[in-house]
Scaffold this active site. Sequence first.
Site, PDB file in Angstrom:
ATOM      1  N   HIS A 102       0.877  -1.183   0.000  1.00 44.89           N
ATOM      2  CA  HIS A 102       0.000   0.000   0.000  1.00 44.89           C
ATOM      3  C   HIS A 102       0.912   1.229   0.000  1.00 44.89           C
ATOM      4  CE1 HIS A 102      -2.394  -2.931   2.396  1.00 44.89           C
ATOM      5  NE2 HIS A 102      -3.463  -2.356   1.910  1.00 44.89           N
ATOM      6  N   ASP A 105       2.387   1.992   3.314  1.00 43.30           N
ATOM      7  CA  ASP A 105       3.288   0.994   3.930  1.00 43.30           C
ATOM      8  C   ASP A 105       4.723   1.435   3.661  1.00 43.30           C
ATOM      9  OD1 ASP A 105       1.036  -0.623   4.223  1.00 43.30           O
ATOM     10  OD2 ASP A 105       1.510  -1.832   2.439  1.00 43.30           O
ATOM     11  N   GLU A 233     -10.890  -6.905  -4.291  1.00 43.66           N
ATOM     12  CA  GLU A 233     -10.682  -7.964  -3.295  1.00 43.66           C
ATOM     13  C   GLU A 233     -11.917  -8.054  -2.404  1.00 43.66           C
ATOM     14  OE1 GLU A 233      -6.814  -7.978  -1.358  1.00 43.66           O
ATOM     15  OE2 GLU A 233      -7.759  -8.633   0.510  1.00 43.66           O
ATOM     16  N   GLU A 269      -9.213 -13.703  -1.377  1.00 41.40           N
ATOM     17  CA  GLU A 269      -8.428 -13.983  -0.166  1.00 41.40           C
ATOM     18  C   GLU A 269      -9.080 -15.115   0.621  1.00 41.40           C
ATOM     19  OE1 GLU A 269      -6.619 -10.771   1.927  1.00 41.40           O
ATOM     20  OE2 GLU A 269      -6.969 -11.697   3.879  1.00 41.40           O
ATOM     21  N   HIS A 272     -11.052 -14.214   3.790  1.00 34.92           N
ATOM     22  CA  HIS A 272     -12.218 -13.383   3.510  1.00 34.92           C
ATOM     23  C   HIS A 272     -13.379 -14.277   3.058  1.00 34.92           C
ATOM     24  CE1 HIS A 272      -9.644  -9.527   2.610  1.00 34.92           C
ATOM     25  NE2 HIS A 272      -9.465 -10.018   3.824  1.00 34.92           N
ATOM     26  N   ASP A 297      -4.926 -13.762  -2.410  1.00 37.07           N
ATOM     27  CA  ASP A 297      -4.258 -13.434  -1.152  1.00 37.07           C
ATOM     28  C   ASP A 297      -4.294 -14.708  -0.316  1.00 37.07           C
ATOM     29  OD1 ASP A 297      -3.545 -10.889  -1.778  1.00 37.07           O
ATOM     30  OD2 ASP A 297      -4.696  -9.913  -0.196  1.00 37.07           O
ATOM     31  N   ASP A 308     -10.471 -11.764  11.259  1.00 37.42           N
ATOM     32  CA  ASP A 308      -9.513 -11.963  10.181  1.00 37.42           C
ATOM     33  C   ASP A 308      -8.117 -12.186  10.772  1.00 37.42           C
ATOM     34  OD1 ASP A 308      -8.620 -12.122   7.636  1.00 37.42           O
ATOM     35  OD2 ASP A 308      -8.829  -9.998   7.162  1.00 37.42           O
TER      36      ASP A 308
HETATM   37  C1  XUL Z   1      -7.538  -6.644   4.513  1.00 39.90           C
HETATM   38  C2  XUL Z   1      -6.762  -7.057   3.326  1.00 39.90           C
HETATM   39  C3  XUL Z   1      -5.924  -5.988   2.717  1.00 39.90           C
HETATM   40  C4  XUL Z   1      -5.857  -6.051   1.228  1.00 39.90           C
HETATM   41  C5  XUL Z   1      -5.097  -4.907   0.599  1.00 39.90           C
HETATM   42  O1  XUL Z   1      -8.253  -7.663   5.094  1.00 39.90           O
HETATM   43  O2  XUL Z   1      -6.778  -8.197   2.938  1.00 39.90           O
HETATM   44  O3  XUL Z   1      -4.659  -6.076   3.275  1.00 39.90           O
HETATM   45  O4  XUL Z   1      -5.265  -7.236   0.799  1.00 39.90           O
HETATM   46  O5  XUL Z   1      -5.608  -3.677   0.939  1.00 39.90           O
HETATM   47 CO    CO Z   2      -5.823  -9.131   1.358  1.00 40.02          CO
END
Ligand code: XUL
Ligand code: CO
Length: 437
Positions: A102, A105, A233, A269, A272, A297, A308
């Site tokens: 990001h 970051d 995502e 992900e 998620h 992810d 999470d």
């Molecule tokens: C949050 C998440 C983020 C995204 C990128 O749950 O997965 O880190 O991958 O913004």
């Molecule tokens: Co993510």
Amino acid sequence: MPEYFPEVGAPITYEGPKSQKALAFKHYNPRKKILGKTMAEHLRFAVCYWHTFKGAGGDPFGPGTMLRKYNEPANPMAQAEATMHAAFEFFTKLGVGFWCFHDHDIAPEGATLAESHRNIESIAALAKKLQRQTGVKLLWGTSNLFAHRRFMAGAATNPSPEIYAYAASKVKKALEVSKELGGAGYVFWGGREGYDTLLNTNMKRELDHLGRFLAQAVDYKEKIGFKGQFYIEPKPKEPTKHQYDFDAASCHAFLQKYGLVDQFKLNVEANHATLAGHTFIHELEYAAANGILGSVDANRGDLLLGWDTDQFPTDIRECTLAMYVILRAGGFKTGGLNFDAKVRRQSVDPVDLFHAHIGAMDAFARGLENAARLLASRKLENFIQKRYAGWDTGLGAQIEAGKLDFEALEAYTIKHGEPKVQSGRQEMLENILNEYL
Ligand code: XUL
Ligand code: CO
């Protein structure tokens, strides 16, 4: 330049399944060919910057536990530079081809947007130099539109147009930097694009604004000639109670409604998916079935915890099934396996970052090998093909071709009587899968 990971003197190597060495790959052999591609080309591993270098082990009950040498410089820009050097030392010692980040970051927010932009540009220039020196590439970039208090009510879906504009300005810069670093993609994760209560929320207006925001991002991407793939995502909740990008199916519907389905794929992900009440494999399969499977992810949750946890993936069955879906969908094109995962709060040593990534890479290497053998056997494919064979000829083929209306179907059923049923053979198929793990 100081060495930030002296515990790992030389790059991690493949030593094979009999090796007893903790800091070695037992299964991930980057050059080994499987189905015509090397393991490295199939898996396209990426290290995420936020958890691995910016995460310090904080949780709601206590601050960080991890002390890192690259956090020692008091000046935020000096700290950002040290962290970037540490990151590339880590990438090369681990032997991954990609990284993800990001905007904030890699560089601190300044007092103004202009200063934030300058910070990002300066650290991105260092990243570009280190990419060139090491050959490590950017899998995707993104903008953090959820941490700062200005985004507490969302970014693109914020009730304030000023905050929409601020978010757009950040994404604009993040797209420029992702292009500059040759990024293969760009991710939109709608951290606070959702709501906590409908009592204060105009849902329709917020959804329209999100659609407009993403369309504007597409316009800018085309304007600057950024070739990276755009991803959404999905995540159902956390931080907001209800997020608009709930799961693969709701993202797909959203993209279709706003005319964006050809411009975006999904970054699925694992945890998620489970937070949404699905399995990881369901989400991958849904995306694949609709031509929007882009990137992954890779992590896992904890069945006993409803949040999470972002743990490193270690479950061979899950990795096998994931790679099975990914291989069947033709493999990664622009995407890859980004470890959006963090070591546990008690894993305080820098070397724990290596153990975590090595284990996850080995787990996916085994998943890839298992999935390739399972595919080659065609055991599941053949079963499924036979199960649907009725659609290949006669009645089924005519229905699929749209040749029979309800009246014709009724006439057919009256003529042929009660249909035969067939076993789904779930237990036999589960036994077959286990033979490949
Ligand atoms: C949050 C998440 C983020 C995204 C990128 O749950 O997965 O880190 O991958 O913004
Ligand atoms: Co993510």
